[in-house]
Scaffold this active site. Structure first.
Site, mmCIF file in Angstrom:
data_model
loop_
_atom_site.group_PDB
_atom_site.id
_atom_site.type_symbol
_atom_site.label_atom_id
_atom_site.label_comp_id
_atom_site.label_asym_id
_atom_site.label_seq_id
_atom_site.Cartn_x
_atom_site.Cartn_y
_atom_site.Cartn_z
ATOM 1 N N SER A 111 0.834 -1.210 0.000
ATOM 2 C CA SER A 111 0.000 0.000 0.000
ATOM 3 C C SER A 111 0.865 1.254 0.000
ATOM 4 C CB SER A 111 -0.871 -0.009 1.258
ATOM 5 O OG SER A 111 -1.357 1.275 1.536
ATOM 6 N N TYR A 134 -2.395 5.409 -4.084
ATOM 7 C CA TYR A 134 -3.530 6.315 -3.915
ATOM 8 C C TYR A 134 -3.231 7.533 -4.763
ATOM 9 C CZ TYR A 134 -5.681 3.974 0.082
ATOM 10 O OH TYR A 134 -6.321 3.094 0.903
ATOM 11 N N THR A 160 -6.283 2.509 -6.796
ATOM 12 C CA THR A 160 -7.523 2.330 -6.039
ATOM 13 C C THR A 160 -8.452 3.505 -6.320
ATOM 14 O OG1 THR A 160 -6.351 1.109 -4.336
ATOM 15 C CG2 THR A 160 -8.466 2.043 -3.707
ATOM 16 N N LYS A 256 -8.596 -1.053 -8.893
ATOM 17 C CA LYS A 256 -9.241 -1.700 -7.741
ATOM 18 C C LYS A 256 -10.340 -0.805 -7.181
ATOM 19 C CE LYS A 256 -8.014 -3.254 -3.050
ATOM 20 N NZ LYS A 256 -8.421 -2.168 -2.167
ATOM 21 N N HIS A 280 -13.509 -1.849 -0.814
ATOM 22 C CA HIS A 280 -12.533 -1.481 0.208
ATOM 23 C C HIS A 280 -12.849 -2.184 1.544
ATOM 24 C CE1 HIS A 280 -9.367 1.781 0.069
ATOM 25 N NE2 HIS A 280 -9.240 1.411 1.328
HETATM 26 C C1 LIG Z 1 -6.815 -1.922 7.777
HETATM 27 C C2 LIG Z 1 -7.061 -1.856 6.305
HETATM 28 C C3 LIG Z 1 -6.278 -1.021 5.523
HETATM 29 C C4 LIG Z 1 -6.497 -0.951 4.152
HETATM 30 N N1 LIG Z 1 -5.676 -0.161 3.397
HETATM 31 C C5 LIG Z 1 -5.852 -0.115 2.054
HETATM 32 C C6 LIG Z 1 -4.959 0.633 1.243
HETATM 33 O O1 LIG Z 1 -4.010 1.239 1.742
HETATM 34 N N2 LIG Z 1 -5.194 0.650 -0.090
HETATM 35 C C7 LIG Z 1 -6.231 -0.024 -0.676
HETATM 36 O O2 LIG Z 1 -6.416 0.022 -1.894
HETATM 37 N N3 LIG Z 1 -7.067 -0.766 0.086
HETATM 38 C C8 LIG Z 1 -6.898 -0.841 1.414
HETATM 39 N N4 LIG Z 1 -7.720 -1.619 2.171
HETATM 40 C C9 LIG Z 1 -8.750 -2.454 1.505
HETATM 41 C C10 LIG Z 1 -8.160 -3.818 1.134
HETATM 42 O O3 LIG Z 1 -7.203 -3.702 0.123
HETATM 43 C C11 LIG Z 1 -9.252 -4.789 0.653
HETATM 44 O O4 LIG Z 1 -9.961 -4.187 -0.408
HETATM 45 C C12 LIG Z 1 -10.220 -5.201 1.755
HETATM 46 O O5 LIG Z 1 -9.530 -5.363 2.968
HETATM 47 C C13 LIG Z 1 -10.937 -6.476 1.371
HETATM 48 O O6 LIG Z 1 -11.877 -6.820 2.318
HETATM 49 P P1 LIG Z 1 -11.599 -7.914 3.466
HETATM 50 O O7 LIG Z 1 -10.666 -7.277 4.427
HETATM 51 O O8 LIG Z 1 -12.953 -8.158 4.055
HETATM 52 O O9 LIG Z 1 -11.023 -9.125 2.826
HETATM 53 C C14 LIG Z 1 -7.514 -1.710 3.542
HETATM 54 C C15 LIG Z 1 -8.290 -2.575 4.342
HETATM 55 C C16 LIG Z 1 -8.056 -2.652 5.695
HETATM 56 C C17 LIG Z 1 -8.885 -3.616 6.512
#
Ligand SMILES: Cc1cc2nc3c(=O)[nH]c(=O)nc-3n(C[C@H](O)[C@H](O)[C@H](O)COP(=O)(O)O)c2cc1C
Length: 415
Positions: A111, A134, A160, A256, A280
């Protein structure tokens, strides 16, 4: 592997280990979603919409989860999703995830708001690496990040697009979790309740979002850098700017955060290499359609022109099997592997992947599908939609046990 990690047999067990190890505010930051958390709950419940109808009397002795994901071999049809701020839960969690991914032969997505730099990951965990960017208001900084990923030979760039602004995550407000941290009696007590975590943070300092160093001239310490992130997203990013990214990034481009067929079709036409159906993890738009339910429309939109991945709510190997049977080429693993990494670093990340791999292989064998390509739609039967969706509709809103005391809406990290 410690005894505690070895005693985890499911992702739910690893989540519970993380809950016991972390201050509540930190655990809730990882675990929580936006507003009433209906999309968060819906992502998981969507998997219950489908039952598996196993084929019998199939020779599954040599079954394997090996496959091709986005044009390269993968140990299983999955990649690690980008999750920012993982190091706040456990120092080195990004590296732990990247190393576990390399060992399993799957891609790891770093990330933008990770606590480990683009270069360190490439040096210490070489494997299939994707970089998630981002879109920042500071365009020079954004292009510099992408250039660093190119120089460090990341295989793909993930943009994203479901975050023009941050979602409203109320657990963070109630727990007084904000960046910069404001120390209040509530969160001081909370941090003190997990002395091992607190002592590490006190002695070695809060981790820094390494890739965002220098984003703002004044951002020199952990909290200042983190706080600058939310203010730095660019809500004006649009199709024309994405086309520019496509033009300038020579390798695989993955978009994404897509939930609609018309958007997916347009992305396919403009030459992106893959799409991730995602909301997300329910952290952005509450009420957004659960990812698995959006998958068929997106697949229809791309009409076979490019691979489609999906994330959100994947907690079992059978979930991966169902996503593939519906037509996804693979899944991204978000909290499933994050819980392992923040609960127990390398051992926890590895354990999470081993659990999912074992469950997927077992599901394939039990379904009479010895190869990933045999996870096809004929294995699925719809369950009673009323039964599972009435439960969803009745899902209680986010836990409200934390203090409801009025608290100024903080600048959240919002990854
Ligand atoms: C704590 C946390 C931080 C996240 N940070 C990002 C990020 O920096 N960039 C991004 O595109 N998605 C981020 N996401 C979303 C994840 O990439 C992903 O889409 C999501 O966690 C999928 O759902 P799940 O956790 O239920 O499997 C984050 C999710 C969580 C839980």
């Amino acid at each position: 592997m410690t005894h505690r990690v070895a005693a985890c047999y499911s992702i739910a067990d690893l989540r519970e280990l993380a809950r016991r190890r972390l201050p509540r505010a930190v655990f809730d930051f990882y675990d929580g979603g936006a507003e009433d958390e209906r999309t968060l709950a819906g992502n998981s419940l969507a998997f219950e919409r489908w039952h598996l109808a196993p084929r019998v009397l199939v020779d599954v002795a040599g079954a394997s989860t090996g496959c091709n994901l986005l044009g390269a071999p993968a140990g299983m049809p999955a990649a690690i999703a980008p999750t920012g701020a993982a190091g706040f839960g456990c120092r080195g969690a990004d590296l732990a995830l990247a190393r576990a991914a390399a060992k399993m032969g799957i891609a790891y997505t770093l990330s933008s708001s990770a606590t480990t730099s683009i270069e360190t990951i490439a040096e210490k965990a070489p494997g299939r690496l994707w970089f998630q960017a981002y879109v920042l208001r500071n365009q020079d900084f954004f292009w510099q990040l992408i250039e660093r990923a190119r120089r460090a030979e990341y295989e793909a760039l993930v943009i994203t697009v479901d975050l023009p602004v941050g979602g409203k995550r109320e657990r963070d407000f109630r727990n007084h979790f904000s960046i910069p941290f404001r120390f209040t009696p509530r969160n001081m007590l909370d941090f003190a309740s997990r002395p091992r975590w607190a002592i590490d943070m006190l002695l070695r300092g809060m981790p820094v979002m390494e890739n965002l160093r220098g984003l703002e001239a004044a951002a020199t310490n952990a909290t200042a850098i983190a706080s600058s992130v939310g203010r730095s997203y660019d809500p004006s990013f649009d199709w024309a700017r994405l086309a520019e990214v496509r033009e300038r990034w020579p390798r695989k481009l993955i978009v994404k955060g897509v939930s609609r067929g018309d958007d997916a079709r347009r992305l396919a036409m403009m030459g992106v290499d893959a799409i991730v159906v995602s909301n997300h993890g329910g952290r952005q738009l509450d009420g957004a359609i659960p990812s698995l339910l959006a998958l068929p429309e997106v697949l229809q939109g791309v009409a076979g022109r490019l691979p489609v991945l999906v994330d959100g709510g994947v907690r079992r190997g059978a979930d991966i099997a169902k996503a593939l049977a519906l037509g996804a080429q693979g899944v991204l693993l978000g909290r499933a592997t994050l819980f392992g990494a923040v609960a127990a670093g390398d051992a926890g990340a590895q354990r999470a992947l081993d659990i999912l791999h074992d469950e997927l292989l077992r599901t394939m064998r039990l379904c009479g599908a010895p190869t990933v390509t045999q996870l096809s739609g004929d294995l699925l039967r719809p369950s009673d939609p009323n039964a599972s969706w009435s439960a969803y509709a009745a899902a209680p809103p986010a836990a409200r046990s934390a203090s409801p005391r009025a608290h100024r809406t903080p600048d959240l990290v919002n990854p």
